[in-house]
Enzyme design. Sequence first.
Site, PDB file in Angstrom:
ATOM      1  N   GLU A   1     -15.560  19.356  -6.859  1.00 49.25           N
ATOM      2  CA  GLU A   1     -14.592  19.653  -7.915  1.00 49.25           C
ATOM      3  C   GLU A   1     -15.245  20.306  -9.139  1.00 49.25           C
ATOM      4  OE1 GLU A   1     -12.294  16.054  -8.471  1.00 49.25           O
ATOM      5  OE2 GLU A   1     -11.320  16.334  -6.530  1.00 49.25           O
TER       6      GLU A   1
ATOM      7  N   GLU B   1     -11.857  16.784   1.360  1.00 52.58           N
ATOM      8  CA  GLU B   1     -11.473  15.504   0.762  1.00 52.58           C
ATOM      9  C   GLU B   1      -9.967  15.408   0.623  1.00 52.58           C
ATOM     10  OE1 GLU B   1     -13.536  14.223  -2.865  1.00 52.58           O
ATOM     11  OE2 GLU B   1     -11.661  13.307  -3.510  1.00 52.58           O
TER      12      GLU B   1
END
Length: 498
Positions: A216, A317
């Site tokens: 991220e 994810e």
Amino acid sequence: MKLIYKLKTALILTVLLSACTQEKLELEVYETSANGNQLDPITDFSTKSTDDRIVLLPNQEFQTITGFGGSFTEASAHLLNQLGPENRKKVVEAYFGSKGAKYSLTRTHMNSCDFSVSNYSYAEVEDDKELEHFTIQEDKDDIIPFIKEAMEASEEGFKILASPWTAPPWMKDNKDWRGGKLLPEYYDTWALFFSKYVNAYASEGIDIWGFTVENEPLGNDNNWESMHYTPEEMTYFVQNYLGPKLESDGHDVKILGYDQNREHLKEWVDEMFKTEATSKYYDGTAIHWYASTFEIFPEALQYAHDKSPNKYLIQSEACVDAEIPKWRDDLWYWSKEATDWGWDWAPEEDKHLHPKYAPVNRYARDIIGCLNNWVDGWIDWNMVLDKQGGPNWFKNWCVAPVIVDPEKDEVYFTPIYYAMSHFSRFIRPNAIRIGFTNTDDDLMVTAAKNPDGTIAVVVFNEGESPKDFELALGEKTQMISISAQAIQTLVIQPTPTN
């Protein structure tokens, strides 16, 4: 008139004869449903007449499958350490054993993440540019034993994708675990960090298949471990530091860029694959699903594939986030009661992307949608969490397919576990996704041909009524009935050759 009558009679006889002699498609059917099926075999096939057909087109070939699986987090491993030997083995076998989900593609974190017990790094000594004090000792009590037990349970093995949430604070401009950027004077050191990690895990007998450059990179509002990159910054680091370092040290590992939500995918792949030079060390792209509880962003996935058709596109994810798990309440996982972070915090213009949803529906929709739009691997987040949805040092509670109560030494396999198994168990690495036609818009479908010649077809019925359909492969057909709110995997054995 007699001639017409004879022709009609001949036509009817021909149709009846054809129906009587038409070959049945031999297959195994497994179903997980809101009515209680848990990957149960279905042997009573429908006899109803229906116009709805799924026709398999094995000559239409798409991407090669890398695998399916979940993540080795410190939280999951920490919980396994608290279970008794019998339940610990039960969980590991359920994920990796030959009678379980047979996970084939996994992920783990380098340094700590939110699903760690505390903040830690493998390079705690400040200004140690040569990383002489680098150590993975922190992982030896929990993550590494978990991986080794999974390796023992798995007959075919599995790939491991490793991701850092952040460099140690001393390498960053804000000197914090959260947010900030990698200082340019530490680019060499941070690339060395990846190389040392591969060597350290190899010394434990564990091969690292690939890396994402940063989990991220757009950040998480500085709530837990993170480090920010722009697409240009990440590509510069990969092109000039990480790629060359891994290459010069002789590491044959994959590098996946981006590693966040799909709504920003276009701007990242445009930069990553801009030129031959920028794309040289990128082996593919990693994505997450958190931008929406229902939208899979098919245009973005198609765009990413078209930008780099010969590289990986892996969902790295996903989880039911911002929820405390429901303990032994299977129906909750089929009910549209879950909410994600966006229910409370999404900007007003994005609220429509975050309605209440059923966890199983979200998994089935996303995996099928991803596969049908060129994604070749799909990795769930934590494999095991407790009844609170942790442990998590930031109290960022989430749901996992397996929930445990370590105090009572109890294990709960949620419907999400079975939903994942419909894909991971039956669609194997190096399978090739194949084409199909489907006349019922209310059924989601995907199909793949495995290396052993079997064809796995996954069908999802989100509706509240059962459905009947005819499955066809060549001249062979079979009538199938799928329950309301159900996932089915249909496995067709290869036709013997003379």
